[in-house]
Design a protein around this motif. Structure first.
Motif, mmCIF file in Angstrom:
data_model
loop_
_atom_site.group_PDB
_atom_site.id
_atom_site.type_symbol
_atom_site.label_atom_id
_atom_site.label_comp_id
_atom_site.label_asym_id
_atom_site.label_seq_id
_atom_site.Cartn_x
_atom_site.Cartn_y
_atom_site.Cartn_z
ATOM 1 N N ALA B 91 2.065 3.242 5.398
ATOM 2 C CA ALA B 91 1.378 1.978 5.140
ATOM 3 C C ALA B 91 2.207 0.904 5.822
ATOM 4 C CB ALA B 91 1.278 1.712 3.642
ATOM 5 N N SER B 92 1.544 -0.126 6.291
ATOM 6 C CA SER B 92 2.304 -1.203 6.924
ATOM 7 C C SER B 92 1.584 -2.524 6.730
ATOM 8 C CB SER B 92 2.510 -0.921 8.413
ATOM 9 O OG SER B 92 1.267 -0.835 9.062
ATOM 10 N N VAL B 93 2.382 -3.565 6.678
ATOM 11 C CA VAL B 93 1.857 -4.929 6.655
ATOM 12 C C VAL B 93 2.532 -5.636 7.817
ATOM 13 C CG1 VAL B 93 1.760 -7.088 5.355
ATOM 14 C CG2 VAL B 93 1.512 -4.898 4.162
ATOM 15 N N GLY B 94 1.744 -6.028 8.789
ATOM 16 C CA GLY B 94 2.344 -6.564 10.008
ATOM 17 C C GLY B 94 3.278 -5.518 10.587
ATOM 18 N N ASN B 95 4.514 -5.917 10.906
ATOM 19 C CA ASN B 95 5.436 -4.910 11.446
ATOM 20 C C ASN B 95 6.377 -4.333 10.395
ATOM 21 O OD1 ASN B 95 7.023 -7.078 11.062
ATOM 22 N ND2 ASN B 95 7.553 -7.404 13.224
ATOM 23 N N VAL B 96 6.070 -4.598 9.131
ATOM 24 C CA VAL B 96 6.860 -3.992 8.051
ATOM 25 C C VAL B 96 6.212 -2.676 7.647
ATOM 26 C CG1 VAL B 96 7.726 -4.252 5.707
ATOM 27 C CG2 VAL B 96 7.629 -6.243 7.241
ATOM 28 N N ARG B 97 6.951 -1.631 7.843
ATOM 29 C CA ARG B 97 6.403 -0.301 7.637
ATOM 30 C C ARG B 97 6.934 0.315 6.337
ATOM 31 N NH1 ARG B 97 9.038 4.524 9.907
ATOM 32 N NH2 ARG B 97 10.875 3.213 9.573
ATOM 33 N N MET B 98 6.063 0.760 5.467
ATOM 34 C CA MET B 98 6.452 1.597 4.335
ATOM 35 C C MET B 98 6.318 3.030 4.835
ATOM 36 S SD MET B 98 4.177 -0.553 1.604
ATOM 37 C CE MET B 98 4.548 0.262 0.047
ATOM 38 N N GLY B 99 7.351 3.797 4.656
ATOM 39 C CA GLY B 99 7.381 5.153 5.193
ATOM 40 C C GLY B 99 8.724 5.381 5.849
ATOM 41 N N TRP B 100 8.814 6.407 6.672
ATOM 42 C CA TRP B 100 10.106 6.768 7.254
ATOM 43 C C TRP B 100 9.895 7.605 8.495
ATOM 44 C CZ3 TRP B 100 12.210 12.014 6.386
ATOM 45 C CH2 TRP B 100 11.300 12.861 5.736
ATOM 46 N N ASP B 101 10.966 7.869 9.206
ATOM 47 C CA ASP B 101 10.896 8.677 10.416
ATOM 48 C C ASP B 101 11.493 10.044 10.144
ATOM 49 O OD1 ASP B 101 9.763 6.652 12.128
ATOM 50 O OD2 ASP B 101 11.701 5.643 11.991
ATOM 51 N N SER B 102 10.638 10.986 9.871
ATOM 52 C CA SER B 102 11.090 12.356 9.682
ATOM 53 C C SER B 102 11.267 13.014 11.041
ATOM 54 C CB SER B 102 10.040 13.130 8.870
ATOM 55 O OG SER B 102 10.342 14.515 8.854
#
Lengths: 404, 404, 404
Positions: B91-102
């Motif tokens: 999920a993201s709002v603008g360039n703020v991303r909820m989540g991660w880089d697996s």
């Protein structure tokens, strides 16, 4: 302009002309595999014999949804399987076929294979290719290592390629390059990608694999690679021969001891023979290049497999001269490692490490030797590399397999 | 009438207007997943910012055939994966991303995963989501229980949803609801269904999961649920903080003992750190509602995860502050249970039972805290729930993992 | 000509008229499964009631991509699942249904099943058919044999058929034949193919399976087959009866000992009953033909399962009279073997061998007995085969399951 017309005609496929080449995306995140063909005629290219590349999808049974790319370079027909690790299913020149007849007739979709089944031998339910990629987290026989069951020969052959592209040079010799990326990734475990490449030229009876393994992770990782290259008739027959510049040869296990004296000669299809395997350490030239040759009894037809020992320092000769129906086949297998379970290969220094962000290249060249002249030339090259250096024939296996 | 036109335009999709809402079947027994989009404009809805919902299919690699639903509510973009247990990919709002880089980059089709592989850690080959559903037959680390290997965190994340529908209210605030059903069924073993629901409103920086587990069987069954909610930068960084109303905290294992004093503070990406996990028993308000917060060092950006302790009584804080490439990530994990193998959790009374035909609801709310004011408000709520009650800090793990 | 028009209309399907028959390829290497219907009207055939055959694909959940063939012969509706070993999902005549209600509601694509999961019981995640093929490398309960975990009841039910064809006779009685080939192949391990065939006639309340197992390999191989034929209400109920010409019956295990006296009578759905199984050695007539019957308490409705004891010498009666929700069902299971793990069946001489290139045929006939007359006729046939010969009732199981 030719290309623009192609682009329109191809529909889902994107084509672009960069750096004097045609590029097509055959399969990608937003590009489903579709039946498709491109021909030299369509490209407006004039070669001695026309060439073509075709993408098709298989249906029915355990091959449902498998993509196959057929490359006809005008002389050699090759089939590559994106769904199975970009393996080379078969190649042929006229009616001379490189490859073999496995009891496994389907090109099996990995979705239907449990690698952990059959005690870690599930891989055998899909094994039927001319070249099967083994690795890259491990290769070798199934067994426990570090508390985990390593399944036969790793995962590569059962990883569908995530991006498949076709590249054709716009200038002679119009080299045809098929690329596909394998992702071997598991959180905390492994973060490898393998950029695979198959290159052939119109009119040629050869092809080359040019793979690049990258460790995308932040930690050094053990890796292993083995190119399981499998041939049968018309090369393999009673009295067929294997030649290579050999520094050391040893029997894989006790069974292989018995035939050690004749390890470079093949039997006819032999009931209950099963298989013998010989571990070979090849000599190479100053640049590390070496060549292995399989040829028929008459020396009038053969194949060569060339590689670089700085990349792939060892070689397994797999002599599965059982009956035709059981799979009469020999494997010429350059690798980082032999076919023992990984736990046996660490003491042999055959489990190398790849550093974070490091690349490892593996180049293997396959050529049809269509007549006696070609076979003789290849054997001469083998002899030149050997350069009179001696061969150590070890009587005992390198590994005591009775010990766990 | 708008809807009629849509119905015609949508082809395979059935749309119907009931009870003041638009309803679309995106995927069902006779409805294959197809690329499809609906927009607020098409619906004739005027919101501050337009919203849209899109269904797409991924191709190539191990993500072949995976369906993704993208919801853009005008403020927040969400991606949900029907093929993987209706997990929330990001999920993201603008360039703020909820989540991660697996390290796992693909959205992996469960068809290509052997959960029983890697000693029961096959799940790690697909783990990369913002919210991964764990359960519902079991959660926790792999290991034997009742003579069966329980694989890591159960099957839910690898069950494709059997019916996926989209529901949009016809009246303000035009709530968008995506539903999908997971069937966890095996003859003689389990007959669960999970009606999953994700709800968001146009213009909101929040979403809510609202799942209902039903035991369709005729016998009471053990069950476990855990919502593995995973965040990285920009929330997670050196000095980032976790806050919750805490009744009891304990280290998951011996390794976590070492950092117990700093269990609510995060490290920078740290080589060889691997992970530490803390078991938390949260306090809640009179209705059982509680709130957990992760925020950056400055307290100017955060996320909150709210749930009800009558549904999900415990919580795991997973601090995987290893290198960026290894997966720099923290998990906020409300659950019925901790992450131990099920056999360890029975003595802790963390393996509840669901009666025949009984329903269990799990509601979890995720909100972006976009500025200091939002973070402070959330921390104030945490403090209100704590209400001065004391926190028991246990020095030793609840479970002796050295004992089998 | 009708056929030419059909050929054009069918698009991907190839139709041809040979030997007084219509033939359609529904699924093959180059023929993807597509929604398709053929009707007696289209064929210009006049039968008492019209018949039709339909091919459809299921979507969503774990049934994504599963093909189903529905045959409506005018009297009986049958559903066959090419993706699951050509299993017969269900059959019905009017509102009388042959089949049962498994907790497994989906027709599960084998791609989503790990047969090796749940300690070798992964098969249970897909089990819900009227007739489930078990075999052909092995059948029986999971367990180790020759160092390998044999998973429950073998692979056949989870092998997608590789070629599916429909054949309709052009002359009365216009027999409808659906064929599909199963390939059970693994290099060095097994090279079986099974040509399956289901035959029914327009207006009939019967169908026949006619399978041919071939060992394509060069070595003799052990094999096992078991036709797991499963019925519930309206045949199964309290006081329902099983009848067969019985030479010997024995309880499968200690639990079945308890109900031995009533082994031919069924209970109502019974909480905590789980299952009892009885091993039956049937008598047959001079040609090896035998008949087994299940009928309701009143004797007014039943089914018969006929087979040849030269092909399938033994029979298991599986009485799973647990609750409706758990799966109230009985299995009439002709086989080469009982349901013990293969290692237990060798000493019983129930693990036969198939020679290289040998064919083994298995013919099983299923008939609805729609009224008292039909039931009585079938029971009379059972009695004729018994012909007054005595039944040995063994009190103890044939196998000591406590011994490994």
């Amino acid at each position: 302009m030719t290309l623009l017309k192609l682009f329109v005609a191809l529909g889902a496929f994107s084509a672009a002309s960069h750096a004097m080449a045609w590029d097509y995306v055959l399969l990608d995140t937003h590009t489903p595999a579709k039946n498709w063909t491109i021909t030299s005629e369509q490209l407006g290219v004039k070669t001695a014999k026309p060439f073509s590349v075709t993408l098709r999808t298989l249906h029915g049974g355990r091959q449902e949804g498998v993509s196959v790319v057929d490359i006809d370079n005008g002389a050699m027909k090759l089939s590559v399987v994106p769904t199975r690790g970009m393996n080379v299913l078969q190649a042929s020149v006229g009616n001379v076929r490189m490859g073999w007849d496995s009891p496994v007739q389907e090109v099996v979709n990995p979705a239907f294979i449990e690698l952990n089944g059959r005690g870690g031998l599930g891989w055998l339910e899909g094994f039927n290719e001319l070249v099967t990629r083994c690795g890259y987290e491990w290769v070798g026989h199934p067994g426990m290592d570090n508390g985990e069951l390593l399944t036969l020969h790793g995962r590569a052959a059962n990883i569908p390629a995530s991006t498949v592209t076709l590249h054709i040079d716009e200038k002679p010799p119009y080299a045809i390059t098929l690329r596909g990326e394998l992702k071997e990734q598991a959180f905390k475990k492994v973060d490898f990608s393998v950029a695979t490449e198959l290159v052939t030229e119109p009119g040629s009876a050869s092809f080359t694999l040019n793979d690049t393994l990258t460790n995308n992770g932040d930690y050094p990782k053990e890796y292993q690679a083995l190119y399981h290259s499998n041939f049968s008739t018309p090369f393999l027959e009673q009295g067929a021969k294997f030649a290579a510049p050999v520094k050391q040869v040893s029997p894989f296990n006790d069974k292989a001891k018995g035939d050690l004296a004749d390890w470079q000669t093949y039997r006819a299809p032999t009931k209950d023979y099963d298989e013998t395997v010989y571990n070979v350490v090849p000599y190479a030239d100053a640049k590390g290049e070496t060549l292995t040759v399989l040829h028929n009894k008459a020396g009038s037809l053969g194949v060569s497999v060339g590689f670089n020992t700085q990349q792939l320092p060892v070689f397994s000769l797999w002599k599965n001269t059982d009956t035709q129906g059981q799979g009469y086949v020999t494997g010429l297998e350059p690798g980082t490692s032999f076919s023992y379970n990984r736990r046996y290969q660490r003491p042999l220094n055959l489990v190398p490490t790849i550093a974070p962000k490091e690349h490892k290249q593996f180049q293997i060249s396959y050529s049809l030797l269509a007549d006696k002249g070609a076979v003789d030339n290849a054997l001469k090259r083998v002899s030149e590399i050997q350069a009179g250096r001696e061969t150590e024939v070890r009587q005992a296996p390198l590994v005591d397999l009775t010990q766990h």
